[in-house]
Write an enzyme that holds these catalytic residues in place. Structure first.
Site, short mmCIF file in Angstrom:
data_model
loop_
_atom_site.label_atom_id
_atom_site.label_comp_id
_atom_site.label_asym_id
_atom_site.label_seq_id
_atom_site.Cartn_x
_atom_site.Cartn_y
_atom_site.Cartn_z
N CYS A 2 0.34 -1.25 0.34
CA CYS A 2 -0.25 -0.15 -0.21
C CYS A 2 0.98 1.24 -0.19
O CYS A 2 1.98 1.47 -0.01
CB CYS A 2 -0.76 0.44 1.09
SG CYS A 2 -1.26 -1.52 1.70
N ARG A 27 4.11 0.77 -7.04
CA ARG A 27 3.63 0.17 -5.98
C ARG A 27 2.72 -1.31 -6.24
O ARG A 27 2.83 -1.94 -4.99
CB ARG A 27 3.66 0.71 -4.46
CG ARG A 27 4.94 2.07 -3.91
CD ARG A 27 4.14 3.15 -2.95
NE ARG A 27 3.68 1.97 -1.56
CZ ARG A 27 4.93 1.63 -0.85
NH1 ARG A 27 6.07 2.45 -0.71
NH2 ARG A 27 5.25 1.19 0.05
N TRP A 75 -2.70 -1.86 -1.80
CA TRP A 75 -2.83 -3.62 -2.34
C TRP A 75 -3.24 -4.81 -1.42
O TRP A 75 -2.61 -4.37 -0.14
CB TRP A 75 -1.29 -3.95 -1.90
CG TRP A 75 -0.80 -5.12 -2.71
CD1 TRP A 75 -0.30 -6.03 -1.16
CD2 TRP A 75 -0.41 -5.14 -3.97
NE1 TRP A 75 -0.20 -7.38 -2.13
CE2 TRP A 75 -0.19 -7.28 -3.38
CE3 TRP A 75 -0.93 -4.69 -5.30
CZ2 TRP A 75 0.65 -7.76 -4.44
CZ3 TRP A 75 -0.61 -6.08 -6.15
CH2 TRP A 75 -0.16 -7.87 -5.59
N ASN A 101 -0.58 1.59 6.33
CA ASN A 101 0.53 0.97 5.37
C ASN A 101 0.84 -0.67 6.30
O ASN A 101 1.69 -0.41 6.63
CB ASN A 101 1.29 1.56 4.51
CG ASN A 101 2.72 -0.03 3.79
OD1 ASN A 101 2.33 -1.05 3.06
ND2 ASN A 101 3.92 0.18 3.55
N GLY A 102 1.14 -1.72 5.79
CA GLY A 102 1.52 -3.05 6.88
C GLY A 102 0.83 -3.97 6.98
O GLY A 102 -0.41 -4.44 6.80
N GLU A 481 15.55 -23.00 -11.01
CA GLU A 481 14.61 -21.36 -11.32
C GLU A 481 15.52 -20.60 -12.11
O GLU A 481 15.67 -19.77 -12.03
CB GLU A 481 14.25 -21.55 -9.72
CG GLU A 481 13.81 -19.92 -9.55
CD GLU A 481 13.12 -19.07 -10.65
OE1 GLU A 481 11.89 -19.73 -11.59
OE2 GLU A 481 13.15 -18.10 -10.36
N LYS A 485 15.89 -18.32 -14.93
CA LYS A 485 16.13 -16.63 -13.59
C LYS A 485 17.65 -16.32 -14.95
O LYS A 485 16.63 -14.96 -15.64
CB LYS A 485 16.86 -16.34 -13.17
CG LYS A 485 16.28 -16.58 -11.21
CD LYS A 485 14.99 -15.07 -11.20
CE LYS A 485 13.52 -15.39 -12.03
NZ LYS A 485 12.80 -15.43 -12.19
N GLU A 488 15.24 -15.99 -18.76
CA GLU A 488 14.38 -14.20 -18.88
C GLU A 488 15.39 -13.28 -19.52
O GLU A 488 14.25 -12.83 -20.32
CB GLU A 488 13.64 -14.37 -17.35
CG GLU A 488 12.64 -15.98 -17.53
CD GLU A 488 11.88 -15.56 -16.24
OE1 GLU A 488 12.39 -15.44 -15.24
OE2 GLU A 488 10.80 -15.65 -16.39
N HIS A 504 24.09 -39.52 -19.41
CA HIS A 504 23.20 -40.69 -20.31
C HIS A 504 23.00 -39.62 -21.04
O HIS A 504 21.75 -39.48 -21.72
CB HIS A 504 21.90 -40.81 -19.23
CG HIS A 504 22.09 -41.40 -17.85
ND1 HIS A 504 22.81 -43.12 -18.18
CD2 HIS A 504 22.00 -41.24 -16.78
CE1 HIS A 504 22.74 -43.20 -17.04
NE2 HIS A 504 22.30 -42.53 -15.81
N LYS A 603 4.39 -10.14 -17.09
CA LYS A 603 4.50 -10.55 -15.86
C LYS A 603 3.57 -12.02 -15.47
O LYS A 603 3.38 -11.94 -14.68
CB LYS A 603 3.90 -9.01 -15.23
CG LYS A 603 4.28 -9.16 -13.70
CD LYS A 603 5.27 -9.91 -12.59
CE LYS A 603 5.48 -9.96 -11.31
NZ LYS A 603 6.44 -10.78 -10.98
C1 BG6 Z 1 5.27 -16.06 -16.51
C2 BG6 Z 1 5.82 -14.73 -15.15
O1 BG6 Z 1 4.60 -15.09 -17.56
O2 BG6 Z 1 4.41 -17.00 -15.74
C3 BG6 Z 1 6.94 -15.70 -14.26
O3 BG6 Z 1 7.17 -14.43 -16.07
C4 BG6 Z 1 5.86 -16.94 -13.82
O4 BG6 Z 1 8.04 -15.26 -13.68
C5 BG6 Z 1 4.63 -17.16 -14.68
O5 BG6 Z 1 6.60 -17.15 -12.46
C6 BG6 Z 1 3.56 -17.75 -13.24
O6 BG6 Z 1 3.19 -16.26 -12.91
P1 BG6 Z 1 1.76 -16.69 -11.64
O7 BG6 Z 1 1.35 -15.60 -11.91
O8 BG6 Z 1 1.49 -17.65 -11.98
O9 BG6 Z 1 3.09 -16.74 -10.74
#
Ligand code: BG6
Length: 608
Positions: A2, A27, A75, A101-102, A481, A485, A488, A504, A603
């Site tokens: 928030c 934010r 938020w 906020n919190g 992961e 990273k 991406e 293998h 996202k």
């Molecule tokens: C992708 C994002 O589009 O969706 C990733 O770039 C994310 O970062 C994946 O892990 C799943 O998204 P969400 O919102 O379901 O966790």
């Protein structure tokens, strides 16, 4: 998270508040509101959705006269993003308005006490308890009422308070959530961060936790937690708006990596009371859990990788067959799922199309469903039988970091909780794991501190066109992961590989041009991993190894080492991913990539 703003001065307050809230939009929020005092009366306007709705409703603020007010972008953490849940919250008699906020961790008990005393609650939020406490303790001395109120609160809070009997005066309170005072000429401000202030003033006062302040147009008085007036230095803000939005970091992704200790604290602490795990929102009792004969974890992208970590931990502790399935596969695989299946759906946004579809498919087959989500009131949250929220705050960078680690934290809490409910975890081990989970924010901070030189290391390898991440068991899950990273945000090809599987076939690709990142934190298989390191080194590969701080043997095996702070074997993934997030970040930075908005990515992918 928030955002809160406050203004008192000769200008009309509403337009200043709306402009301040606009500055805090980055934010992340899902509702907004302002309250302005004029002629001894408080007027409040709130909206769900975008701030633009509030601007329209109030004709840019012109419709709400007054020179002193507070504002909020919410938020949602407790209660869906509705107008009723939006801040400011008002006392029953209308004398007080509060923005927050919190997270007030003891809000449930306070709500019970206040309801019993006749206060009427309208929202589902934790915040509303604050405004009724103020009402209860107020006898004409606002400062004392604030102190008595704050003394009852547990958790994190940045508060803004408006009282219709104190025209022109605001109270700002800081504890664990950010709050800064803006010092103007004949006008004063408070805000969650400097972005909302630097359009008016660059002279600020940083409050410490426990301190609070009274603001009038020509005076700011700061008090210590005991209510004694204290003097505070004035600081000058040199950041531009863009830098301020990122908290001074160059990218949101780096800010969010650095925020992980705080995000983990916010996600874990409210769920451990006197050494016991308390999972509010988890609807399944031990009888129902005893009926479960399989656990299926489903998600996409990094959320799937978090789920893959969770499957090892769940299966080891709960002794229930557990598997992690890509949602885009699960939804079409005619899965064998029924009412004895616990489906755990993980999603930061709660809006990923494949994940929603898999959830619907499994629900239709009778599965009991639990969602682990970061966005309150999102589609996944609404569809699941139960929800455990990650309280990571909004994540702006497309490549998730704090979203992923807080998902793992919830999975760890859940696995330990279920194992305990099923009587499969003896007391000593339970306590050990709970202590370890509570220490994760500090372990995460230490992982950040241990790896200040990652940027230099990335400088050595950023030109590599292909990398292998290898690991066994939980290390393999983390390798997935780490590899994603890097792909991406730096567009370098990389692959996560089960270290035992390399021989293998894929080892045919290993030669002196390859960098192999060997994850060696899973102690039980350390020697096996070392033999894999020898295999790839024998073929000329360079090896960057990750190992526990105490595992000194690794220095004899690898070319370079990143150290990981020690914690319980099952809890290593969170500190272990941190240097790998940083490594990906600095490789991408060295390549000049668009780190927060990588090409082709979204996202949240809300389409198939
Ligand atoms: C992708 C994002 O589009 O969706 C990733 O770039 C994310 O970062 C994946 O892990 C799943 O998204 P969400 O919102 O379901 O966790």
């Amino acid at each position: 998270m928030c955002g809160i703003v406050g203004f008192t001065g000769p200008q009309q307050a509403a337009p200043v508040l709306l402009e301040g809230l606009k500055r805090l939009e980055y934010r992340g929020y899902d509702s907004a509101g302002i309250a302005v005092e004029s002629g001894g009366k408080i007027r409040t306007e709130k909206c769900s959705g975008y701030l633009e709705n509030l601007v329209k409703m109030t004709d840019g603020g012109k419709a709400i006269p007054g020179n002193c007010g507070i504002g909020h972008t919410r938020w949602a953490t407790h209660g869906a993003p509705t107008v009723t849940n939006a801040h400011p919250h008002i006392s029953n008699d209308g004398h007080f308005a509060v923005v927050h906020n919190g997270i007030i961790e003891n809000y449930a008990q306070l709500r019970e006490e206040l309801t019993a005393k006749g206060f009427i609650f309208y929202s589902e939020t934790d915040t509303e308890v604050v405004v009724h406490l103020l009402d209860m303790y107020y006898t004409g001395d606002l400062k004392r009422a604030v102190m008595k109120t704050v003394a009852r609160l547990e958790g994190s809070y940045a508060l803004g308070v408006l009282c219709d009997e104190k025209p022109g005066e605001l109270i700002a309170v800081k504890n664990a959530s950010p709050l800064i005072l803006g010092v103007g000429a004949g006008e004063n401000f408070f805000a969650s961060d400097v972005t909302a202030l630097i359009g008016h003033t660059r002279t600020v006062i940083y409050l410490e936790d426990g301190e609070f302040a009274s603001l009038t147009p020509d005076k700011i008085t700061v008090y210590d937690p005991a209510g004694r007036e204290i003097s505070k230095p004035l600081s000058q803000v040199m950041w531009n708006t863009e830098a301020a939005e990122k908290g001074g970091y160059e990218h949101f992704m780096l800010k969010e990596i650095m925020e992980q200790p705080r995000a983990l604290k916010a996600t874990i602490e409210p769920r451990v009371k006197n050494g016991e795990i308390v999972l509010e929102g988890f609807q399944f009792g031990s009888d129902q859990l005893k009926e479960i004969n399989q656990i299926v974890i489903t998600a996409c992208g990094s959320a799937y990788h978090a789920g893959y970590v969770g499957r090892y931990i769940m299966e080891e502790l709960c002794r229930i067959p557990t598997r992690a399935e890509l949602a885009s596969e699960l939804r079409y695989s005619k899965p064998i799922i029924d009412e004895r299946t616990l489906l755990i759906v993980i999603s930061q946004s709660g809006e990923t199309a494949d994940t929603i579809a898999a959830l619907k498919e499994c629900k239709s087959l009778g599965a009991r469903t639990l969602a682990i989500v970061n966005v309150v009131g999102s589609t996944v949250a609404k569809l699941a039988d139960s929800v455990l929220y990650t309280w990571a705050g909004p994540e702006i960078a497309v490549a998730t970091t704090k979203g992923y680690t807080t998902q793992i934290a919830v999975l760890e809490l859940l696995a330990v909780y279920i194992a305990r409910q099923l009587g499969r975890l003896e007391d000593k081990r339970y306590k050990q794991l709970v202590r370890g989970i509570c220490a994760l924010p500090e372990r995460c901070q230490r992982a950040i501190d241990l790896n200040r030189r990652v940027e230099k290391l990335a400088g050595k390898h950023y030109k590599k066109t292909s990398l292998f991440y290898i690991g066994r068991n939980l290390d393999y899950a983390v390798a997935m992961e780490a590899s994603l990273k890097l792909k991406e945000i730096s567009y370098a090809h990389s692959e996560a590989y089960a270290a035992g599987e390399l021989k293998h076939g894929t080892i045919a690709l290993i030669d002196e041009n390859q960098l192999v990142v060997a994850l060696a934190c899973y102690n039980a298989l350390f020697d096996k991993l070392v033999s894999n390191v020898k295999e790839v080194k024998a073929r000329g590969a360079q090896v960057l190894a990750l190992a526990r701080e105490s595992q000194r043997r690794i220095f004899a095996e690898a070319d370079q080492v990143l150290l990981v702070p020690e914690t319980d074997e099952l809890l290593m993934p969170i500190p272990e991913i941190v240097p790998l997030q940083l490594f990906a970040y600095y490789v991408a930075k060295a390549k000049g990539c668009d780190i927060d908005k990588p090409k082709n990515l979204a996202k949240s992918v809300t389409v198939e």
